[in-house]
Design a protein around this motif. Structure first.
Motif, mmCIF file in Angstrom:
data_model
loop_
_atom_site.group_PDB
_atom_site.id
_atom_site.type_symbol
_atom_site.label_atom_id
_atom_site.label_comp_id
_atom_site.label_asym_id
_atom_site.label_seq_id
_atom_site.Cartn_x
_atom_site.Cartn_y
_atom_site.Cartn_z
ATOM 1 N N LEU A 189 0.652 -1.001 0.176
ATOM 2 C CA LEU A 189 -0.166 -0.064 -0.055
ATOM 3 C C LEU A 189 0.869 1.346 -0.124
ATOM 4 C CD1 LEU A 189 -2.646 -0.958 2.686
ATOM 5 C CD2 LEU A 189 -3.044 -0.711 0.208
ATOM 6 N N PRO A 190 0.481 2.398 -0.892
ATOM 7 C CA PRO A 190 1.331 3.423 -0.868
ATOM 8 C C PRO A 190 1.019 4.413 0.359
ATOM 9 C CG PRO A 190 -0.623 3.597 -2.130
ATOM 10 C CD PRO A 190 -0.474 2.204 -1.809
ATOM 11 N N GLU A 191 2.032 5.028 0.984
ATOM 12 C CA GLU A 191 1.576 5.943 1.982
ATOM 13 C C GLU A 191 0.846 6.916 1.624
ATOM 14 O OE1 GLU A 191 3.096 5.251 4.963
ATOM 15 O OE2 GLU A 191 4.544 3.876 4.259
ATOM 16 N N THR A 192 -0.163 7.295 2.489
ATOM 17 C CA THR A 192 -1.247 8.143 1.994
ATOM 18 C C THR A 192 -1.530 9.131 3.146
ATOM 19 O OG1 THR A 192 -2.245 6.583 0.219
ATOM 20 C CG2 THR A 192 -3.556 8.361 1.058
ATOM 21 N N ALA A 193 -1.246 10.359 2.816
ATOM 22 C CA ALA A 193 -1.648 11.330 4.026
ATOM 23 C C ALA A 193 -2.884 12.168 3.478
ATOM 24 C CB ALA A 193 -0.542 12.378 4.113
ATOM 25 N N VAL A 194 -4.005 12.199 4.209
ATOM 26 C CA VAL A 194 -5.105 12.980 4.157
ATOM 27 C C VAL A 194 -5.409 14.029 5.242
ATOM 28 C CG1 VAL A 194 -7.693 12.811 3.797
ATOM 29 C CG2 VAL A 194 -6.394 11.066 2.974
ATOM 30 N N GLU A 195 -5.304 15.196 5.024
ATOM 31 C CA GLU A 195 -5.365 16.177 6.129
ATOM 32 C C GLU A 195 -6.630 17.040 5.688
ATOM 33 O OE1 GLU A 195 -2.081 18.355 6.761
ATOM 34 O OE2 GLU A 195 -1.952 19.327 4.546
ATOM 35 N N ILE A 196 -7.257 17.684 6.683
ATOM 36 C CA ILE A 196 -8.398 18.577 6.425
ATOM 37 C C ILE A 196 -7.709 20.051 6.382
ATOM 38 C CG2 ILE A 196 -10.561 19.515 7.434
ATOM 39 C CD1 ILE A 196 -11.068 17.160 8.769
ATOM 40 N N ALA A 197 -7.586 20.545 5.136
ATOM 41 C CA ALA A 197 -6.933 21.951 4.989
ATOM 42 C C ALA A 197 -8.057 23.028 5.314
ATOM 43 C CB ALA A 197 -6.844 22.194 3.481
ATOM 44 N N GLU A 198 -9.136 22.838 5.165
ATOM 45 C CA GLU A 198 -10.614 24.017 5.655
ATOM 46 C C GLU A 198 -11.800 23.003 5.812
ATOM 47 O OE1 GLU A 198 -12.352 27.644 3.627
ATOM 48 O OE2 GLU A 198 -10.376 27.482 3.616
ATOM 49 N N TYR A 199 -12.432 23.356 6.992
ATOM 50 C CA TYR A 199 -13.638 23.031 7.115
ATOM 51 C C TYR A 199 -14.739 23.539 6.406
ATOM 52 C CZ TYR A 199 -11.716 20.063 11.338
ATOM 53 O OH TYR A 199 -10.883 19.435 12.157
ATOM 54 N N ARG A 200 -15.793 23.019 6.107
ATOM 55 C CA ARG A 200 -16.657 23.888 5.269
ATOM 56 C C ARG A 200 -17.265 24.849 6.535
ATOM 57 N NH1 ARG A 200 -18.815 18.537 6.568
ATOM 58 N NH2 ARG A 200 -20.716 18.421 7.711
ATOM 59 N N GLY A 201 -17.932 26.086 5.791
ATOM 60 C CA GLY A 201 -18.325 27.127 6.580
ATOM 61 C C GLY A 201 -19.432 26.869 7.330
ATOM 62 N N ILE A 202 -19.594 27.727 8.129
ATOM 63 C CA ILE A 202 -20.925 28.085 9.060
ATOM 64 C C ILE A 202 -21.754 28.908 8.390
ATOM 65 C CG2 ILE A 202 -19.995 27.221 11.116
ATOM 66 C CD1 ILE A 202 -19.965 30.120 11.893
ATOM 67 N N TYR A 203 -23.165 28.960 8.584
ATOM 68 C CA TYR A 203 -24.196 30.031 8.078
ATOM 69 C C TYR A 203 -24.498 30.905 9.073
ATOM 70 C CZ TYR A 203 -23.370 26.734 4.177
ATOM 71 O OH TYR A 203 -22.772 25.849 3.110
ATOM 72 N N VAL A 204 -24.521 32.048 8.971
ATOM 73 C CA VAL A 204 -25.101 33.081 9.891
ATOM 74 C C VAL A 204 -26.227 33.743 9.651
ATOM 75 C CG1 VAL A 204 -24.701 34.765 11.709
ATOM 76 C CG2 VAL A 204 -22.988 33.026 11.073
ATOM 77 N N VAL A 205 -27.458 33.626 10.175
ATOM 78 C CA VAL A 205 -28.567 34.404 9.549
ATOM 79 C C VAL A 205 -29.374 35.030 10.726
ATOM 80 C CG1 VAL A 205 -28.889 32.864 7.427
ATOM 81 C CG2 VAL A 205 -30.021 32.467 9.776
ATOM 82 N N GLY A 206 -30.298 35.938 10.482
ATOM 83 C CA GLY A 206 -31.065 36.417 11.526
ATOM 84 C C GLY A 206 -30.675 38.189 11.761
ATOM 85 N N ASP A 207 -30.695 38.413 12.874
ATOM 86 C CA ASP A 207 -30.426 39.807 13.360
ATOM 87 C C ASP A 207 -29.002 40.005 13.532
ATOM 88 O OD1 ASP A 207 -33.122 40.323 13.562
ATOM 89 O OD2 ASP A 207 -33.411 39.868 15.639
ATOM 90 N N VAL A 208 -28.319 39.865 12.392
ATOM 91 C CA VAL A 208 -26.793 40.381 12.210
ATOM 92 C C VAL A 208 -26.589 41.323 11.182
ATOM 93 C CG1 VAL A 208 -25.975 38.048 13.324
ATOM 94 C CG2 VAL A 208 -26.432 38.147 10.605
ATOM 95 N N ALA A 209 -25.524 41.950 11.284
ATOM 96 C CA ALA A 209 -25.213 43.037 10.208
ATOM 97 C C ALA A 209 -25.016 42.461 8.876
ATOM 98 C CB ALA A 209 -23.970 43.689 10.657
ATOM 99 N N THR A 210 -24.609 41.326 8.645
ATOM 100 C CA THR A 210 -23.997 40.709 7.315
ATOM 101 C C THR A 210 -24.175 39.215 7.460
ATOM 102 O OG1 THR A 210 -22.164 42.239 7.175
ATOM 103 C CG2 THR A 210 -22.238 40.666 5.476
ATOM 104 N N PRO A 211 -25.522 38.705 7.035
ATOM 105 C CA PRO A 211 -25.746 37.274 7.018
ATOM 106 C C PRO A 211 -24.858 36.792 5.968
ATOM 107 C CG PRO A 211 -27.747 38.602 7.265
ATOM 108 C CD PRO A 211 -26.775 39.475 7.167
ATOM 109 N N GLY A 212 -24.530 35.446 6.222
ATOM 110 C CA GLY A 212 -23.995 34.801 5.091
ATOM 111 C C GLY A 212 -22.994 33.661 5.727
ATOM 112 N N THR A 213 -22.089 33.346 4.689
ATOM 113 C CA THR A 213 -21.401 32.091 4.851
ATOM 114 C C THR A 213 -19.810 32.478 5.771
ATOM 115 O OG1 THR A 213 -22.149 30.879 3.114
ATOM 116 C CG2 THR A 213 -20.217 29.935 4.174
ATOM 117 N N TYR A 214 -19.203 31.882 6.750
ATOM 118 C CA TYR A 214 -18.171 32.114 7.368
ATOM 119 C C TYR A 214 -17.386 31.065 7.483
ATOM 120 C CZ TYR A 214 -20.322 37.054 7.624
ATOM 121 O OH TYR A 214 -20.889 37.911 7.556
ATOM 122 N N ALA A 215 -15.987 31.240 7.389
ATOM 123 C CA ALA A 215 -15.144 29.961 7.753
ATOM 124 C C ALA A 215 -15.286 29.528 8.937
ATOM 125 C CB ALA A 215 -13.855 30.361 7.384
#
Length: 437
Positions: free
Chosen positions: A111-137
């Motif tokens: 088996l080849p040596e295989t490295a899997v790392e999470i470079a960036e998680y999927r974002g979160i979504y902020v809605v409601g009574d906030v200044a700038t609703p949207g997707t954030y890291a």
């Protein structure tokens, strides 16, 4: 297939020991990174290296190495290894599957040596009574309160603090004017109601604010009602005087008619006697003719008296009719005024409600102008997280410091009580004044 599964099981066992490096970019406290299951929009950094024992060296696979984004279907597409389903799996499982696919594809002895790392998680979504609703890291130790900060804080409507303060003061002034107008309309409505009921006093409206302004308004409306009642009374008195005058004239004419009728009776009797004497030759015919002429004149006068009496009675009826019309016209005018006042009052109430909502929004945008600290507002924030668990969306009531996970949707709500209403500014109920007595 059985051979592939066997290889995959052996690969997983081997990878959990030494062969595959599983790395996470973010060591997260409060977020269980070890048990994290991948999903769409996660970014993976994959590196494959083949170990060559005979040469005591490693051979990299540059065609496979690189950054991959999990697609909407929950899979990634790798050269040689093909499409690999990653949604719901952890990096160790994915590394093992990639290693097996490559080994089978190229017939590698190991088996080849295989490295899997999470470079960036999927974002979160902020809605409601906030200044700038949207997707954030997603980031370590992310909480709903921190998510509010990422979204620019609570809603400000895009205005500068200076502009927000100016708007707040302008709307506050507008609200004060509207409240004063509402007090005026409430007292005017009370005055119209008193006039319809022909009352002597105006009942102070319960919804009007107490104070000198309201007292002055009430006194002003009382004076207006008194003046209108006096004008009405003057017109009615004039009509009553006319009726009295013609009533007296009718009495006088009727008395004259009675007297005239008696005279006619007396002259008629005298004429009868004269006719008898004339038949006997004792009275000249001129005497008879004179009496007949007198009777004719008296009867003519009686007819004139009857005509005059009828005319006087007609004038009395006319005065009665004008009195009734005066009452009806006055009541009709009052009904129209009541309807107009109620319409204006409803419109003013709507404007007051709108001004309250605008003030609430401005207070939300700038806590300082409403006398609220940021901590006061934070105490009134509520959070609800929508999270995918085992493929199903679930709503979770959260606190300010609840740990978030990648892909969470955070709905932020603020109880809109961010300012102290102007005294007496609560919209009052509009009472309908009936035009029926």
């Amino acid at each position: 297939m059985n051979n592939e599964r066997s290889l995959l099981r052996r690969a997983r066992g081997r990878l959990h020991t030494t062969s595959v490096l599983i790395a996470f970019v973010f060591p997260v406290s409060g977020f269980a990174a070890e048990g994290y299951q991948l999903g769409p929009m996660d970014k993976l950094n994959i590196k494959v290296v083949e170990s060559r024992d005979s040469q005591d060296s490693f051979k990299e696979w540059p065609a496979l190495n690189g950054l991959y984004i999990v697609g909407p279907t929950g899979s990634i597409l790798l050269p040689y290894a093909g499409e690999v389903a990653v949604s719901g799996k952890n990096p160790a499982d994915i590394a093992a599957e990639i290693a097996v696919n490559i080994q089978l594809k190229f017939g590698l002895s190991a088996l080849p040596e295989t490295a899997v790392e999470i470079a960036e998680y999927r974002g979160i979504y902020v809605v409601g009574d906030v200044a700038t609703p949207g997707t954030y890291a997603f980031s370590p130790d992310l909480t709903p309160l921190k998510a509010v900060a990422l979204a620019g804080g609570m809603s400000r409507g895009g205005e500068s603090p200076e502009k927000t303060t100016q708007d707040f003061l302008a709307v506050s002034g507008e609200l004060a004017v509207l409240i004063a107008q509402r007090d005026f309309l409430l007292i005017k409505q009370a005055r119209l109601s008193a006039e319809l009921e022909e009352a002597k006093q105006i009942a102070s409206p319960a919804d009007a604010r107490p104070g000198d302004y309201t007292s002055d308004l009430l006194e002003s409306q009382k004076k207006l009602m008194t003046a209108r009642q006096e004008t009405m009374a003057s017109q009615l008195n004039s009509l009553n005087e006319i009726k009295s005058l013609y009533s007296n004239e009718v009495v006088s004419l009727e008395q004259k008619s009675v007297t005239q009728s008696r005279q006619i009776q007396l002259v008629t009797k005298e004429l009868e006697k004269a006719n008898k004497l004339a038949d006997q030759g004792l009275v000249l015919s001129a005497r008879v003719l004179g009496l007949e002429s007198t009777i004719a004149d008296l009867q003519g006068n009686l007819i004139d008296l009857g005509t005059a009496t009828l005319r006087a009675k007609q004038e009395i009826s006319k005065a009665d009719r004008e009195t009734s019309e005066l009452h009806n016209e006055r009541r009709a005018e009052l009904v129209v005024e009541v309807q107009d006042t109620q319409s204006q009052l409803k419109e003013t109430e709507l404007k007051i409600t709108n001004a309250h909502e605008r003030l609430a929004a401005l207070a939300l945008a700038s806590p300082a102008i409403a006398g609220q600290s940021m901590s006061d507002l934070q105490d009134r924030l509520s959070y609800r997280i929508t999270r995918v668990i085992d493929g199903k969306s679930q709503d979770i009531d959260a606190l300010a410091h609840t740990a978030l996970t990648p892909g969470d949707l955070i709905n932020v709500k603020l109880q809109r009580q961010g300012f102290t209403p102007i005294s007496g500014s609560t919209p009052a109920s509009i009472k309908t004044v009936s035009a029926d007595r």
